[in-house]
Design a protein around this motif. Structure first.
Motif, PDB file in Angstrom:
ATOM      1  N   GLY A  98      42.643  34.743  47.769  1.00 25.44           N
ATOM      2  CA  GLY A  98      43.479  35.837  48.264  1.00 25.44           C
ATOM      3  C   GLY A  98      42.956  37.136  48.004  1.00 25.44           C
ATOM      4  N   TYR A  99      43.726  37.776  48.407  1.00 28.40           N
ATOM      5  CA  TYR A  99      43.380  39.211  48.111  1.00 28.40           C
ATOM      6  C   TYR A  99      44.478  40.105  48.570  1.00 28.40           C
ATOM      7  CZ  TYR A  99      41.678  39.295  52.984  1.00 28.40           C
ATOM      8  OH  TYR A  99      41.387  39.407  54.485  1.00 28.40           O
ATOM      9  N   LEU A 100      44.680  41.518  48.209  1.00 28.18           N
ATOM     10  CA  LEU A 100      45.623  42.359  48.480  1.00 28.18           C
ATOM     11  C   LEU A 100      45.146  43.666  49.065  1.00 28.18           C
ATOM     12  CD1 LEU A 100      48.640  43.487  48.120  1.00 28.18           C
ATOM     13  CD2 LEU A 100      47.929  44.342  45.919  1.00 28.18           C
ATOM     14  N   LEU A 159      43.144  44.232  44.924  1.00 29.86           N
ATOM     15  CA  LEU A 159      43.049  43.045  44.219  1.00 29.86           C
ATOM     16  C   LEU A 159      42.412  41.747  44.839  1.00 29.86           C
ATOM     17  CD1 LEU A 159      43.533  43.019  40.996  1.00 29.86           C
ATOM     18  CD2 LEU A 159      45.844  41.954  41.509  1.00 29.86           C
ATOM     19  N   GLU A 160      41.630  41.114  44.118  1.00 31.59           N
ATOM     20  CA  GLU A 160      41.083  39.839  44.750  1.00 31.59           C
ATOM     21  C   GLU A 160      40.684  38.764  43.833  1.00 31.59           C
ATOM     22  OE1 GLU A 160      37.579  40.479  47.235  1.00 31.59           O
ATOM     23  OE2 GLU A 160      37.342  42.368  46.034  1.00 31.59           O
ATOM     24  N   GLY A 161      40.294  37.515  44.254  1.00 30.76           N
ATOM     25  CA  GLY A 161      39.762  36.667  43.427  1.00 30.76           C
ATOM     26  C   GLY A 161      40.666  36.591  42.253  1.00 30.76           C
ATOM     27  N   ARG A 204      49.573  34.937  40.903  1.00 32.56           N
ATOM     28  CA  ARG A 204      51.017  34.744  40.919  1.00 32.56           C
ATOM     29  C   ARG A 204      51.594  35.886  40.024  1.00 32.56           C
ATOM     30  NH1 ARG A 204      53.397  29.172  42.361  1.00 32.56           N
ATOM     31  NH2 ARG A 204      55.449  30.257  41.931  1.00 32.56           N
ATOM     32  N   GLY A 205      52.705  36.501  40.629  1.00 32.71           N
ATOM     33  CA  GLY A 205      53.472  37.488  39.876  1.00 32.71           C
ATOM     34  C   GLY A 205      54.205  38.538  40.640  1.00 32.71           C
TER      35      GLY A 205
END
Length: 111
Positions: A3-5, A52-54, A59-60
């Motif tokens: 996933g990524y942000l 952010l990715e990879g 989680r957090g």
């Protein structure tokens, strides 16, 4: 699949993307707030790459801080807008859009 942000900032008062806006990403853990990335939005109101990715996208609890201070000039009321959120499924795409005007903002989990 990792996933990524991402984020996207729209200036609803002017009806266009909020270009050149400083955005900071923090991770909150163990009572600490650690800066992960500082960047600016492009002409489309987005960052040029995911925030952010990879494997780094875990989680957090995270916090995005959008620096609106100079964006609206003297008409602005908001200086910094913090958006705190929790990632439960880091294999997914998390999109955090921000709709801003000089006196208000709205956010949601986008797609």
């Amino acid at each position: 699949m990792s996933g990524y942000l991402t984020t996207h900032v729209l200036d609803t008062a002017r009806g266009r993307p909020a270009a050149g806006l400083e955005v900071e990403l923090f991770r909150l853990a163990d009572g600490e707030r650690r800066l992960l990335k500082a960047t600016k939005t492009n002409a489309d109101g987005r960052t040029d790459e995911p925030l952010l990715e990879g494997e780094r996208f875990a989680r957090g609890t995270y916090e995005l801080v959008f620096h609106l201070g100079g964006h609206f000039g003297e008409a602005g009321f908001l200086d910094e807008v913090p958006v705190r959120f929790t990632v439960e499924r880091p294999e997914e795409h998390y999109h955090v859009p921000l709709l801003v005007s000089p006196y208000s903002y709205t956010t949601y989990r986008g797609s």
